[in-house]
Design an enzyme around this catalytic site. Structure first.
Site, PDB file in Angstrom:
ATOM      1  N   ASN A  68       0.827  -1.209   0.000  1.00 17.86           N
ATOM      2  CA  ASN A  68       0.000   0.000   0.000  1.00 17.86           C
ATOM      3  C   ASN A  68       0.860   1.257   0.000  1.00 17.86           C
ATOM      4  O   ASN A  68       1.019   1.903  -1.036  1.00 17.86           O
ATOM      5  CB  ASN A  68      -0.940  -0.022   1.214  1.00 17.86           C
ATOM      6  CG  ASN A  68      -1.869   1.175   1.248  1.00 17.86           C
ATOM      7  OD1 ASN A  68      -1.845   2.024   0.369  1.00 17.86           O
ATOM      8  ND2 ASN A  68      -2.692   1.240   2.274  1.00 17.86           N
ATOM      9  N   ASP A  69       1.448   1.584   1.143  1.00 12.90           N
ATOM     10  CA  ASP A  69       2.190   2.840   1.263  1.00 12.90           C
ATOM     11  C   ASP A  69       3.294   2.992   0.218  1.00 12.90           C
ATOM     12  O   ASP A  69       3.573   4.099  -0.222  1.00 12.90           O
ATOM     13  CB  ASP A  69       2.809   2.954   2.663  1.00 12.90           C
ATOM     14  CG  ASP A  69       1.733   3.168   3.727  1.00 12.90           C
ATOM     15  OD1 ASP A  69       0.650   3.657   3.376  1.00 12.90           O
ATOM     16  OD2 ASP A  69       1.992   2.830   4.893  1.00 12.90           O
TER      17      ASP A  69
END
Lengths: 102, 465
Positions: free
Chosen positions: B394-395
């Protein structure tokens, strides 16, 4: 005046840090996990100290407080040596190149 | 019995073999040979120690017994451990190195004659200092690694544990370590030695509890480094070249890995160590973002998109490890390749819970390593790629790191996933990633969210291909 042997050991230490620096930068990032497990295994060369400690029991017997700590350290380091090298080997065996013509 | 000079030369040889072991890791082809050098170096070091003591009495039998017990446990663990548990294993091994260093230091303190360090109560000053450093760093490594192990294993919550006055307390303890070492050296009293060990265990524990789960790559690398410095400290005490060389190698190796991991997150080492990241960022993300529309899809949509693509890049993350989806992923990729679709893998430096974690998992699933690329190698390719398949990451894909200077991850190197023609996001829910921030990528026109367990979704896509 003679040079203290400590200075020689310090020189080895400092130069080894530099060797480590250059050698580790050339390790390919995909092998960073095996790098950690193998450094684990080799730092367990501390077992040499443990063996000396374990065998240093006095004439009254093999076991005294000092040697018991030595024996325990032998086991701990041995877990790391065998575990570290074998798991590294297991990991490295999985890294395969693309088969041609696939 | 062999002379001290001869054994010193053999210890040097084993040190050189350890250097070659690390050198071998510069490419997968030479790595297996490198591992062999490492084993050889260890065999030489142990054999020479036996020969230099030359005391093959009954004590020797006990040495072999304890060696065998440890060896069997180690071998058993090495064969049984699943590859997804590698971070825990490494953390556990670090704790053992730390504890072994502590034990050897205790042993040397109680019986200095055995190591030629003087007699109890009048140990040589230099040796005592070296011993204290080895013991303190070993103790920190031990308790720190135990906490890291518990957090990785999920026994302890991965969220940072912080309390008021944490930093002053830690600073106070660090100062007291120096003070106690000084008192130990000036009085030679064993009370100070035990006190030193106790506070070192305590600080190791306190240093790691405020660090969150996703910062574990830094923590593990740092503890790796500590275990090396502990070994080097003991090496100085024992005047053993093999230990000094190895300690220096491992110490710098861990330090470099920590540096690489910190750079991968665009954070300073101290920022990570001081901890608490992600705990206070909730208020920063604006509430309006939750209203934005998200395009969701199912396995059929994803299969359709990929079937019509000519190139696909896979972006794996920690979620893939949690779901054990690497084998299912490989099967999906095999099917794609049969349809003449070009597939490669993109790995962010901090993907997973330890350096190189994703690479090992992919290797386990028989993904050839020359299909797996690092961030710098592959980042330009996203623009010419049809589909990016983000699985459990994600990040590391969040474009806010490049555009939003307010974002906590601003400046972090990210994979340019948004440049692909379409992005498939396998995720369990819309929840923000570890950094506690929203990912704009979820709301982009060309993004399709696939809400499911990573393994199940991948299997379903394969069925639909």
């Amino acid at each position: 005046m003679e040079i203290d042997p400590f200075i020689f050991r310090l020189s080895i230490f400092i130069l080894s840090i530099f060797i480590g620096y250059y050698v580790v930068w050339s390790v390919t990032p995909s092998l960073h996990t095996p790098l950690m497990s193998v450094t684990n295994a080799i730092s367990s060369v501390i077992i040499v100290g443990a063996i000396i400690a374990g065998l240093a029991g006095d004439s009254n017997g093999i076991f005294n407080t000092s040697s018991i700590f030595g024996f325990l350290a032998i086991s701990l380091a041995a877990i790391n040596i065998f575990g570290g090298f074998l798991v590294t080997q297991r990991m490295l065996a999985m890294y395969k190149k693309k088969k041609k013509g696939k | 019995m062999i002379s001290a000079n001869l054994s010193a030369i053999f210890y040097l040889i084993s040190g050189v073999l350890f250097i070659l072991a690390l050198r071998g890791l510069s490419s997968p082809e030479t790595s297996r040979q490198g591992n062999f050098f490492g084993i050889l170096g260890m065999v030489i070091a142990i054999t020479v120690t036996f020969l230099s003591i030359g005391n093959f009495s009954s004590g020797f039998v006990y040495v072999l017994i304890f060696l065998l017990i440890g060896g069997l446990i180690g071998a058993f663990i090495a064969y049984k451990i699943p590859m997804t548990a590698m971070p825990e294993l490494v953390a556990g091994f670090h704790s053992l190195v730390g504890l072994a260093a502590v034990f050897v230091a205790i042993s040397a303190f109680l019986n200095p004659e055995a190591f030629n360090l003087g007699s109890p109560g009048s140990i040589k000053l230099g040796s005592l200092i070296e011993m204290s450093i080895g013991a303190a760093v070993g103790a920190i490594t031990f308790s720190g690694s135990i906490i890291a192990f518990l957090k990785l294993q999920g026994i302890m919550s991965g969220s940072p544990i912080t309390f008021k006055g944490q930093h002053p307390l830690n600073a106070l303890i660090l100062i007291s370590i120096v003070v106690v070492t000084y008192l130990l050296c000036s009085t030679q009293s064993s009370n100070f030695f035990w006190a030193l060990l106790a506070i070192s265990f305590l600080i190791g524990f306190l240093l790691i509890i405020p660090i969150g789960g996703a910062d574990m790559p830094v923590v593990i690398s740092m503890l790796n480094s500590y275990s090396g410095w502990a070994a080097a400290g003991i090496g100085f005490t024992l005047e053993n070249t093999a230990l000094i060389i190895t300690g220096a190698l491992v110490g710098s190796s861990g330090a470099i890995l920590s540096y690489i991991m910190c750079k991968g997150m665009n954070r300073s080492f101290f920022n990570v160590i001081l901890g608490g990241f992600g705990a206070t960022d909730q208020s920063l993300s604006s509430g309006s973002k939750e209203q934005k529309p998200v395009k969701t899809g199912n396995a059929e949509d994803a299969a359709f998109l990929m079937k019509n693509a000519s190139s696909v890049i896979i972006v794996p993350g920690y979620g893939m490890a949690v779901a054990q989806a690497q084998h299912a992923l490989r099967e999906m990729v095999d099917t794609l390749k049969k349809n003449d679709i070009k597939v490669s893998y993109a790995i962010h430096p901090v993907a997973g819970r330890m350096p190189g974690h994703m690479n090992v998992l992919l290797a386990e699933a028989n993904v050839p390593y020359d299909e797996v690329f690092e961030l710098e190698e592959i980042n330009n390719d996203f623009a010419n790629t049809d589909v990016a398949f983000v699985i459990g990451a994600n990040d590391v894909t969040n474009p806010a790191a490049k555009t939003d200077s307010q974002s906590p991850i601003y400046g972090m190197p990210v994979l340019d996933v948004e440049k692909c023609k379409s992005v498939l996001f396998v995720k369990r829910g819309l929840s923000p990633g570890y950094a506690g921030i929203d990912n704009d990528l979820f709301y982009k026109e060309n993004t399709l969210m696939l809400f499911a367990d990573a393994k199940k979704m991948t299997e379903d896509i394969t069925k639909n291909l």
